[in-house]
Design a protein around this motif. Sequence first.
Motif, PDB file in Angstrom:
ATOM      1  N   ILE A 184      48.306  -6.309 100.740  1.00 50.44           N
ATOM      2  CA  ILE A 184      47.091  -7.642 100.761  1.00 50.44           C
ATOM      3  C   ILE A 184      45.939  -7.656 100.020  1.00 50.44           C
ATOM      4  O   ILE A 184      45.561  -8.454  99.244  1.00 50.44           O
ATOM      5  N   ASN A 185      45.246  -6.403 100.145  1.00 51.25           N
ATOM      6  CA  ASN A 185      43.918  -6.323  99.439  1.00 51.25           C
ATOM      7  C   ASN A 185      43.963  -5.858  98.197  1.00 51.25           C
ATOM      8  O   ASN A 185      44.277  -5.115  97.835  1.00 51.25           O
ATOM      9  N   ASP A 186      43.480  -7.008  97.517  1.00 46.58           N
ATOM     10  CA  ASP A 186      43.366  -6.542  96.007  1.00 46.58           C
ATOM     11  C   ASP A 186      42.196  -6.536  95.328  1.00 46.58           C
ATOM     12  O   ASP A 186      41.921  -6.916  94.231  1.00 46.58           O
ATOM     13  N   ARG A 187      41.040  -6.310  96.372  1.00 48.34           N
ATOM     14  CA  ARG A 187      39.713  -6.494  95.865  1.00 48.34           C
ATOM     15  C   ARG A 187      39.299  -5.092  94.721  1.00 48.34           C
ATOM     16  O   ARG A 187      40.175  -4.395  94.804  1.00 48.34           O
ATOM     17  N   THR A 188      38.403  -5.488  93.869  1.00 49.25           N
ATOM     18  CA  THR A 188      38.053  -4.181  93.015  1.00 49.25           C
ATOM     19  C   THR A 188      36.729  -3.708  93.391  1.00 49.25           C
ATOM     20  O   THR A 188      36.238  -3.053  92.779  1.00 49.25           O
ATOM     21  N   ASP A 189      35.884  -4.225  94.348  1.00 50.68           N
ATOM     22  CA  ASP A 189      34.452  -3.737  95.061  1.00 50.68           C
ATOM     23  C   ASP A 189      34.727  -2.825  95.781  1.00 50.68           C
ATOM     24  O   ASP A 189      35.861  -2.219  96.081  1.00 50.68           O
ATOM     25  N   TYR A 191      35.148  -2.911  98.912  1.00 53.23           N
ATOM     26  CA  TYR A 191      36.119  -2.909 100.062  1.00 53.23           C
ATOM     27  C   TYR A 191      37.389  -2.984  99.566  1.00 53.23           C
ATOM     28  O   TYR A 191      38.367  -3.469 100.338  1.00 53.23           O
ATOM     29  N   GLY A 192      37.802  -2.494  98.601  1.00 48.96           N
ATOM     30  CA  GLY A 192      39.265  -2.605  98.014  1.00 48.96           C
ATOM     31  C   GLY A 192      39.498  -1.408  97.117  1.00 48.96           C
ATOM     32  O   GLY A 192      38.530  -0.533  96.978  1.00 48.96           O
ATOM     33  N   GLY A 193      40.860  -1.095  96.942  1.00 51.36           N
ATOM     34  CA  GLY A 193      41.215  -0.206  96.216  1.00 51.36           C
ATOM     35  C   GLY A 193      41.777   1.054  96.999  1.00 51.36           C
ATOM     36  O   GLY A 193      42.717   1.022  97.585  1.00 51.36           O
ATOM     37  N   SER A 194      41.116   2.193  96.954  1.00 51.70           N
ATOM     38  CA  SER A 194      41.404   3.291  98.077  1.00 51.70           C
ATOM     39  C   SER A 194      41.441   2.849  99.619  1.00 51.70           C
ATOM     40  O   SER A 194      40.854   2.099  99.818  1.00 51.70           O
ATOM     41  N   LEU A 195      42.132   3.962 100.221  1.00 51.38           N
ATOM     42  CA  LEU A 195      42.202   3.631 101.473  1.00 51.38           C
ATOM     43  C   LEU A 195      40.885   3.699 102.339  1.00 51.38           C
ATOM     44  O   LEU A 195      40.549   2.826 103.126  1.00 51.38           O
ATOM     45  N   GLN A 196      39.760   4.659 101.895  1.00 49.43           N
ATOM     46  CA  GLN A 196      38.685   4.591 102.596  1.00 49.43           C
ATOM     47  C   GLN A 196      37.797   3.305 102.308  1.00 49.43           C
ATOM     48  O   GLN A 196      37.008   2.696 103.278  1.00 49.43           O
ATOM     49  N   ASN A 197      37.952   2.569 100.893  1.00 47.39           N
ATOM     50  CA  ASN A 197      37.354   1.299 100.747  1.00 47.39           C
ATOM     51  C   ASN A 197      38.017   0.504 101.628  1.00 47.39           C
ATOM     52  O   ASN A 197      37.291  -0.554 102.264  1.00 47.39           O
ATOM     53  N   ARG A 198      39.163   0.418 101.580  1.00 49.58           N
ATOM     54  CA  ARG A 198      39.787  -0.699 102.419  1.00 49.58           C
ATOM     55  C   ARG A 198      39.594  -0.454 103.936  1.00 49.58           C
ATOM     56  O   ARG A 198      39.594  -1.722 104.542  1.00 49.58           O
ATOM     57  N   ALA A 199      39.391   0.719 104.372  1.00 40.12           N
ATOM     58  CA  ALA A 199      38.633   0.920 105.927  1.00 40.12           C
ATOM     59  C   ALA A 199      37.377   0.421 106.215  1.00 40.12           C
ATOM     60  O   ALA A 199      36.939   0.353 107.130  1.00 40.12           O
TER      61      ALA A 199
END
Length: 489
Positions: A184-189, A191-199
């Motif tokens: 779902i998460n397609d952000r490029t900042d 808060y998106g991309g890698s698992l750590q960013n998505r978390a």
Amino acid sequence: MSNDIIFEPLKFRNLTVKNRIFRSNICGRFDNYDGSGNQARINWERKFAKGGVGAIVTSFVPVTIEGRIVPNYATIHRDDRIPFWQKVGEMAHEYDCKFIMQLSHSGRQRDLAGVENPKIAVSSTGKTESFHGLLCRSLAQDEIKTIVNAFAKGAGRAKKAGLDGVELHGANGYLITQFLSSGINDRTDEYGGSLQNRARFVLEIVEAVRKEVGDDFHFQMKISAEDFNNAVIPCEKQGNKLEDTLQICQWLEEAGIDAIHVSVGSIFPHPLNPPGTFPLEGIYATDRAVSSYDTMLSSGNQTFRNFLLFKFPMLHKIFELLWYRVPRKVFKAPNAIAGLPLKAEDLHAEFLQGMALEAMQKLLDTYQGRNLAYSKAIKNAVKIPVICTGGFQQASLIRKAIHEGFCDGVSMARMLVANNDLVQQFQAGKDIPERPCTYCNKCLLNTLENPLGCYEPIRYGGDYEATIREVMTVYDPPPFPVLESAGIG
């Protein structure tokens, strides 16, 4: 039953629950439209506290008015909500039942927006949700900070209300899932991309909540072990897998979470959650998906398509082909205890014809404990207690799951809607309730338009009127005294 592990207290870091049965998050549209609570909600929660559960996890409680999934769900977005939740918690405590508030935000997964909300919901993404076609826009970073703060303030209000803890709803496709999921998460900042960013979003929420409530308040998280984000729409990305979730759970533990509540799926309802059938046909109006789905016609750009699939019998096979294609492939894998037939829906009709013990056991073996293998994997990865949801209503299976280290406790929703006193039946020595839940999911079909309750007449000897009378008990006592002298009642 003093040696029964089901009735041994479950000790968390800051909380002790009297037994291992939790009422999982479920509620109907019993509250007021503006998000204030009323007597019907208290009556609803009393059913389960009185019935013997160790703890109640509330239904989805929005931390902002925009984060509702539907109107008529009590919120925690303002201080004036505290007295109502205090009253509900005090009622639960009368029965030695702990009361845990589930802090939630819908994001794009919003069935009915309500008049306060804009048509376009917020999310981690700007992509339209594929099943209902729910429209959304991607949150700006300053808006993310505002929502993080709303979760923290909601937790603080729950503590002020004297409740026993809070749970983050990070499962089943709501806003936290929308950030966590790679599907779902397609952000490029950041808060998106890698698992750590998505978390990052959920970990910021955990940090903010801990800062608000301190280190001595119970704080747990509900999470989907796997997304299966492409379960219904094959062209979607699959989303998070178990190995992703194991890492997230370890980060959550390090951040201060006291327990993990295990579920599955990136939408709700999902072919894998809740277990059971998706009723497309039935004798009564409430038996069929089309009976209430019309309420959602204006909610998304794919709702009319779904309405047609539900309405016309010649189109049912198309829906069933999509809805059941993943369960038939994966239902055996998540359950490490019970052997599961591949075509569970066929057993449902057999069960309804006679409720014979053999057919009943087949039904239970088919639907119970779907998330147990996930739960065990998570339990092996963390040191905090793990609660598993997934259609439990057989005492022997629950005992085995806890004894063999699959989980520390189980949560139930529909099974307790069908039998509010299920825990007391277990305590009296029953392995299976006298009138078990049939996993028909008619209760869930009714939640958009009708009071929540068990809508399966076979459990009432085929008496539909008796079924409805039981459903309507949630309004007794009424919110104000009935005045017989005035000709009312």
